[in-house]
Design an enzyme around this catalytic site. Structure first.
Site: not given
Ligand code: GUN
Length: 299
Positions: A58, A102, A125
């Protein structure tokens, strides 16, 4: 004798690169108008290898499109209070347009409380109840990145969805539930009849065999076998699990929820793992961050 044509690949990796180019051009135009570059922050708690890899991707993607990014790393024994303080700090920081925490978080942290503490206007998100509520009502807001990425994949490859029966397996609030809302809502892609299957579903195979579009978001490697898939179906594999393999360089291989080799010959379209849904999740996050930056500047 008629033969099934080979499946077409929903190449998320290639498409994501093209969309990153588009986002990079938009950023150049935005900064050219005198605005500062969009800024995404990512909070990573603990040492989970897969989470670290995702967050690294990311952050690297931010650089690729001309965003600023900040990584906030904290040990797994961080307290709920300390993590909430970080979230509040990012909410208040005028230089941060959007941020993510995350998941998963360590068991002693109440992940829902952390999600609810995020300012919905910075919740790129799309996990905050306000954004999920907006999605359910068809109102503007941040759409969770993975299902948004799948919708973009279907849109850009011109996969027809109207009137099709979509079967989503997995009811998580991150993927399955928002996916079912997006596929059923009025629009293109959308207008599907949706069945949402989960751990208590009886006769999963029978439901899967009805699917024109099958979305597997369970996290159980290769659970979807050829005898669960209708001839000509579109199959989207959200699963990405590290499976131990001593012959692999890293000691593991990535496996989707779909037994690709046996399922692919039956499909009209299928996503590979890796290189399907994963890269699309990241571009959706970038798009949400750009939207957040623009909304903030125009507020
Ligand atoms: N864990 C797995 N997928 C995601 C996501 O899209 N965002 C976040 N914050 N955690 C995750």
């Amino acid at each position: 004798m008629s033969q099934t044509p080979p499946p077409q690949i929903l190449d998320g990796k290639g498409l994501s690169e093209r969309i990153k180019d588009e986002i990079a051009s938009e950023v150049t135009e935005w900064t050219g108008q005198g605005h500062r570059a969009p800024h995404l922050a990512a909070v990573l708690v603990g040492e989970d290898g897969a989470s670290k890899t995702y967050v690294d991707h990311k952050v690297r993607s931010c650089e690729r499109v001309g965003f600023k990014s900040t990584m906030v790393l904290r040990p797994a024994d961080i307290s709920q209070r300390e993590l909430l303080d970080i979230v509040h700090g990012l909410n208040e920081d005028p230089n941060i347009d959007g941020f993510i925490v995350q998941l998963p978080l360590p068991n002693h942290i109440d992940a829902q409380a952390i999600t609810e503490a995020i300012d919905p206007t910075k919740d790129v998100d799309g996990f905050h109840p306000v954004n999920i509520g907006n999605l359910a009502l068809g109102l503007p807001g941040f759409v969770p990145a993975t299902p948004a990425g799948i919708i973009t994949l279907l849109e850009r490859f011109e996969v027809p969805t109207e009137g099709r029966h979509a079967v989503v397996i997995g009811r998580s609030s991150i993927v399955g539930t928002p996916m079912s809302l997006l596929l059923s809502r009025s629009g293109q892609p959308g207008n599907c009849t949706v069945t949402l299957c989960h751990s208590r579903t009886q006769d999963l195979q029978e439901h899967c065999l009805q699917a024109d579009i099958l979305i597997a978001a369970v996290g159980r490697p290769e659970m979807i076998k050829a005898d669960m898939v209708k001839e000509g179906a579109v199959v989207v594999d959200v699963g990405i699990t590290r499976v131990k393999d001593v012959t692999a360089k890293r000691g593991y291989r990535l496996r989707g929820d779909v037994a690709y080799d046996e399922v692919a010959p039956k499909c009209s379209w299928i996503t590979p793992v890796p290189g399907g849904v994963g890269p699309m999740t990241i571009v959706s996050l970038l798009r949400n961050t750009l939207l957040a930056a623009k909304a903030k500047a125009e507020a």
